[in-house]
Scaffold this motif. Structure first.
Motif, PDB file in Angstrom:
ATOM      1  N   ILE A 196       0.836  -1.204   0.000  1.00 51.40           N
ATOM      2  CA  ILE A 196       0.000   0.000   0.000  1.00 51.40           C
ATOM      3  C   ILE A 196       0.870   1.253   0.000  1.00 51.40           C
ATOM      4  CG2 ILE A 196      -1.625   1.345   1.391  1.00 51.40           C
ATOM      5  CD1 ILE A 196      -2.917  -1.338   2.208  1.00 51.40           C
ATOM      6  N   VAL A 197       1.879   1.285   0.878  1.00 50.31           N
ATOM      7  CA  VAL A 197       2.769   2.453   0.943  1.00 50.31           C
ATOM      8  C   VAL A 197       3.534   2.623  -0.371  1.00 50.31           C
ATOM      9  CG1 VAL A 197       4.848   3.360   2.080  1.00 50.31           C
ATOM     10  CG2 VAL A 197       2.979   2.436   3.451  1.00 50.31           C
ATOM     11  N   THR A 198       3.993   1.518  -0.947  1.00 53.52           N
ATOM     12  CA  THR A 198       4.717   1.585  -2.218  1.00 53.52           C
ATOM     13  C   THR A 198       3.829   2.105  -3.333  1.00 53.52           C
ATOM     14  OG1 THR A 198       6.122  -0.257  -1.541  1.00 53.52           O
ATOM     15  CG2 THR A 198       6.073   0.258  -3.877  1.00 53.52           C
ATOM     16  N   SER A 199       2.598   1.631  -3.411  1.00 52.76           N
ATOM     17  CA  SER A 199       1.697   2.088  -4.485  1.00 52.76           C
ATOM     18  C   SER A 199       1.325   3.558  -4.308  1.00 52.76           C
ATOM     19  CB  SER A 199       0.448   1.208  -4.561  1.00 52.76           C
ATOM     20  OG  SER A 199      -0.308   1.323  -3.379  1.00 52.76           O
ATOM     21  N   ILE A 200       1.127   3.991  -3.062  1.00 53.49           N
ATOM     22  CA  ILE A 200       0.835   5.414  -2.829  1.00 53.49           C
ATOM     23  C   ILE A 200       2.058   6.261  -3.181  1.00 53.49           C
ATOM     24  CG2 ILE A 200       0.373   7.131  -1.024  1.00 53.49           C
ATOM     25  CD1 ILE A 200      -1.452   5.041   0.301  1.00 53.49           C
ATOM     26  N   GLY A 201       3.243   5.796  -2.771  1.00 50.63           N
ATOM     27  CA  GLY A 201       4.469   6.529  -3.098  1.00 50.63           C
ATOM     28  C   GLY A 201       4.695   6.633  -4.593  1.00 50.63           C
ATOM     29  N   TYR A 202       4.461   5.544  -5.300  1.00 53.11           N
ATOM     30  CA  TYR A 202       4.626   5.569  -6.758  1.00 53.11           C
ATOM     31  C   TYR A 202       3.616   6.524  -7.395  1.00 53.11           C
ATOM     32  CZ  TYR A 202       4.679   4.242 -11.629  1.00 53.11           C
ATOM     33  OH  TYR A 202       4.741   4.288 -12.989  1.00 53.11           O
ATOM     34  N   SER A 203       2.390   6.525  -6.905  1.00 57.99           N
ATOM     35  CA  SER A 203       1.365   7.429  -7.445  1.00 57.99           C
ATOM     36  C   SER A 203       1.770   8.885  -7.246  1.00 57.99           C
ATOM     37  CB  SER A 203       0.021   7.168  -6.767  1.00 57.99           C
ATOM     38  OG  SER A 203      -0.415   5.860  -7.008  1.00 57.99           O
ATOM     39  N   ILE A 204       2.279   9.191  -6.065  1.00 54.57           N
ATOM     40  CA  ILE A 204       2.717  10.569  -5.800  1.00 54.57           C
ATOM     41  C   ILE A 204       3.903  10.927  -6.684  1.00 54.57           C
ATOM     42  CG2 ILE A 204       3.778  12.049  -4.039  1.00 54.57           C
ATOM     43  CD1 ILE A 204       2.001  10.595  -1.978  1.00 54.57           C
ATOM     44  N   TRP A 205       4.850  10.015  -6.843  1.00 49.58           N
ATOM     45  CA  TRP A 205       6.002  10.277  -7.706  1.00 49.58           C
ATOM     46  C   TRP A 205       5.560  10.500  -9.151  1.00 49.58           C
ATOM     47  CZ3 TRP A 205       8.031   7.266 -11.739  1.00 49.58           C
ATOM     48  CH2 TRP A 205       9.257   7.713 -12.239  1.00 49.58           C
ATOM     49  N   ALA A 206       4.608   9.680  -9.637  1.00 46.46           N
ATOM     50  CA  ALA A 206       4.124   9.824 -11.017  1.00 46.46           C
ATOM     51  C   ALA A 206       3.420  11.168 -11.201  1.00 46.46           C
ATOM     52  CB  ALA A 206       3.186   8.671 -11.362  1.00 46.46           C
ATOM     53  N   LEU A 207       2.638  11.594 -10.209  1.00 48.75           N
ATOM     54  CA  LEU A 207       1.990  12.905 -10.291  1.00 48.75           C
ATOM     55  C   LEU A 207       3.017  14.033 -10.302  1.00 48.75           C
ATOM     56  CD1 LEU A 207      -1.057  12.491  -7.894  1.00 48.75           C
ATOM     57  CD2 LEU A 207      -1.125  12.843 -10.360  1.00 48.75           C
ATOM     58  N   HIS A 208       4.045  13.899  -9.476  1.00 50.63           N
ATOM     59  CA  HIS A 208       5.100  14.907  -9.444  1.00 50.63           C
ATOM     60  C   HIS A 208       5.826  14.992 -10.786  1.00 50.63           C
ATOM     61  CE1 HIS A 208       8.245  17.443  -7.849  1.00 50.63           C
ATOM     62  NE2 HIS A 208       9.154  16.584  -8.277  1.00 50.63           N
ATOM     63  N   LYS A 209       6.111  13.839 -11.362  1.00 44.38           N
ATOM     64  CA  LYS A 209       6.783  13.806 -12.668  1.00 44.38           C
ATOM     65  C   LYS A 209       5.909  14.439 -13.747  1.00 44.38           C
ATOM     66  CE  LYS A 209       9.265  10.676 -15.706  1.00 44.38           C
ATOM     67  NZ  LYS A 209       9.718   9.306 -15.937  1.00 44.38           N
ATOM     68  N   ALA A 210       4.604  14.149 -13.718  1.00 49.25           N
ATOM     69  CA  ALA A 210       3.680  14.744 -14.690  1.00 49.25           C
ATOM     70  C   ALA A 210       3.585  16.254 -14.493  1.00 49.25           C
ATOM     71  CB  ALA A 210       2.301  14.105 -14.564  1.00 49.25           C
ATOM     72  N   ALA A 211       3.600  16.711 -13.245  1.00 49.42           N
ATOM     73  CA  ALA A 211       3.559  18.151 -12.975  1.00 49.42           C
ATOM     74  C   ALA A 211       4.829  18.833 -13.480  1.00 49.42           C
ATOM     75  CB  ALA A 211       3.373  18.399 -11.484  1.00 49.42           C
ATOM     76  N   ASP A 212       5.980  18.204 -13.272  1.00 49.28           N
ATOM     77  CA  ASP A 212       7.241  18.763 -13.790  1.00 49.28           C
ATOM     78  C   ASP A 212       7.218  18.857 -15.315  1.00 49.28           C
ATOM     79  OD1 ASP A 212       8.399  19.187 -11.348  1.00 49.28           O
ATOM     80  OD2 ASP A 212       9.631  17.355 -11.383  1.00 49.28           O
ATOM     81  N   LYS A 213       6.696  17.824 -15.956  1.00 44.81           N
ATOM     82  CA  LYS A 213       6.615  17.819 -17.418  1.00 44.81           C
ATOM     83  C   LYS A 213       5.682  18.934 -17.899  1.00 44.81           C
ATOM     84  CE  LYS A 213       5.469  14.861 -21.337  1.00 44.81           C
ATOM     85  NZ  LYS A 213       4.950  13.559 -21.747  1.00 44.81           N
ATOM     86  N   ALA A 214       4.551  19.104 -17.218  1.00 50.73           N
ATOM     87  CA  ALA A 214       3.606  20.164 -17.593  1.00 50.73           C
ATOM     88  C   ALA A 214       4.235  21.541 -17.384  1.00 50.73           C
ATOM     89  CB  ALA A 214       2.323  20.033 -16.791  1.00 50.73           C
ATOM     90  N   GLN A 215       4.992  21.714 -16.310  1.00 54.53           N
ATOM     91  CA  GLN A 215       5.659  22.980 -16.049  1.00 54.53           C
ATOM     92  C   GLN A 215       6.701  23.280 -17.127  1.00 54.53           C
ATOM     93  OE1 GLN A 215       4.948  25.164 -13.622  1.00 54.53           O
ATOM     94  NE2 GLN A 215       6.452  26.568 -14.447  1.00 54.53           N
ATOM     95  N   THR A 216       7.473  22.280 -17.508  1.00 52.00           N
ATOM     96  CA  THR A 216       8.468  22.452 -18.560  1.00 52.00           C
ATOM     97  C   THR A 216       7.809  22.819 -19.885  1.00 52.00           C
ATOM     98  OG1 THR A 216       9.901  20.843 -17.474  1.00 52.00           O
ATOM     99  CG2 THR A 216      10.361  21.322 -19.784  1.00 52.00           C
ATOM    100  N   GLN A 217       6.723  22.139 -20.195  1.00 56.55           N
ATOM    101  CA  GLN A 217       6.010  22.422 -21.440  1.00 56.55           C
ATOM    102  C   GLN A 217       5.417  23.826 -21.421  1.00 56.55           C
ATOM    103  OE1 GLN A 217       2.928  19.595 -22.348  1.00 56.55           O
ATOM    104  NE2 GLN A 217       2.580  20.435 -24.378  1.00 56.55           N
ATOM    105  N   ALA A 218       4.876  24.248 -20.283  1.00 56.42           N
ATOM    106  CA  ALA A 218       4.318  25.601 -20.172  1.00 56.42           C
ATOM    107  C   ALA A 218       5.414  26.650 -20.352  1.00 56.42           C
ATOM    108  CB  ALA A 218       3.628  25.776 -18.827  1.00 56.42           C
ATOM    109  N   THR A 219       6.582  26.387 -19.784  1.00 56.31           N
ATOM    110  CA  THR A 219       7.701  27.319 -19.939  1.00 56.31           C
ATOM    111  C   THR A 219       8.128  27.412 -21.409  1.00 56.31           C
ATOM    112  OG1 THR A 219       8.457  26.812 -17.705  1.00 56.31           O
ATOM    113  CG2 THR A 219      10.063  27.823 -19.191  1.00 56.31           C
ATOM    114  N   GLU A 220       8.200  26.267 -22.082  1.00 57.68           N
ATOM    115  CA  GLU A 220       8.566  26.273 -23.501  1.00 57.68           C
ATOM    116  C   GLU A 220       7.527  27.018 -24.333  1.00 57.68           C
ATOM    117  OE1 GLU A 220       9.018  22.159 -24.483  1.00 57.68           O
ATOM    118  OE2 GLU A 220      10.955  21.978 -23.469  1.00 57.68           O
ATOM    119  N   GLU A 221       6.252  26.822 -24.029  1.00 61.95           N
ATOM    120  CA  GLU A 221       5.193  27.515 -24.770  1.00 61.95           C
ATOM    121  C   GLU A 221       5.266  29.020 -24.525  1.00 61.95           C
ATOM    122  OE1 GLU A 221       3.058  26.263 -26.981  1.00 61.95           O
ATOM    123  OE2 GLU A 221       3.880  24.257 -26.724  1.00 61.95           O
ATOM    124  N   ARG A 222       5.558  29.416 -23.286  1.00 64.55           N
ATOM    125  CA  ARG A 222       5.672  30.835 -22.953  1.00 64.55           C
ATOM    126  C   ARG A 222       6.843  31.455 -23.707  1.00 64.55           C
ATOM    127  NH1 ARG A 222       6.419  30.309 -17.695  1.00 64.55           N
ATOM    128  NH2 ARG A 222       4.274  29.713 -17.393  1.00 64.55           N
TER     129      ARG A 222
END
Length: 162
Positions: free
Chosen positions: A41-67
């Motif tokens: 359970i802890v591993t799956s929650i940790g992986y989910s949080i890590w995946a969300l963080h990675k997706a947020a970083d990717k979205a931030q990078t893409q927004a910066t490139e678009e700007r």
């Protein structure tokens, strides 16, 4: 029997079966199974949080490139307008930019130059109009701005293309 009651009954039956199986295990195996379950359970929650963080970083990078792309495109707009302005005659450039600013311009050709006269109450509007003309590749040869007794500003200029 309703669907919710049927589902609830089946769920309770399965939980009871799992509880029976858990009770049949030795205390050491039961403890190991509980620890394993908590770890998963802890591993799956940790992986989910890590995946969300990675997706947020990717979205931030893409927004910066678009700007950055938008800023570059805005910086290139004068060059595009200037190249388009080269295709239009000078009197059309003057008239079009004046209409975009809400100005009425009187024009009088003088060789390769055009004498213009504009009256407006706001200097900022006149300044913006002159800036737009410069973006279109129009150069100001002579400029005179005076204030009428009514308070309006009268701009007289000699404009040349190129």
């Amino acid at each position: 029997m309703s669907l919710a009651a049927n589902f609830n009954q089946r769920f309770n039956q399965r939980v009871a079966r799992l509880q029976q199986r858990l009770d049949q295990l030795s205390p050491r195996d039961r403890f190991a199974l509980i620890i394993l379950t908590i770890f998963l359970i802890v591993t799956s929650i940790g992986y989910s949080i890590w995946a969300l963080h990675k997706a947020a970083d990717k979205a931030q990078t893409q927004a910066t490139e678009e700007r950055e792309l938008l800023l570059w495109m805005r910086s290139q707009a004068p060059n595009i307008r200037q190249s388009q302005g080269d295709q239009m005659p000078l009197n059309m450039i003057i008239q079009t930019t004046a209409q975009n600013q809400g100005l009425t311009v009187s024009q009088m050709p003088a060789g390769d130059q055009i004498q213009v006269s504009v009256v407006h109450q706001n200097f900022a509007v006149l300044g913006t109009w002159l800036s737009r003309l410069a973006e279109q590749g129009v150069s100001i040869q002579q400029l005179d701005i005076s204030q009428n007794p009514s308070g309006d500003l009268q701009l007289k200029a000699s404009l040349k293309q190129g």
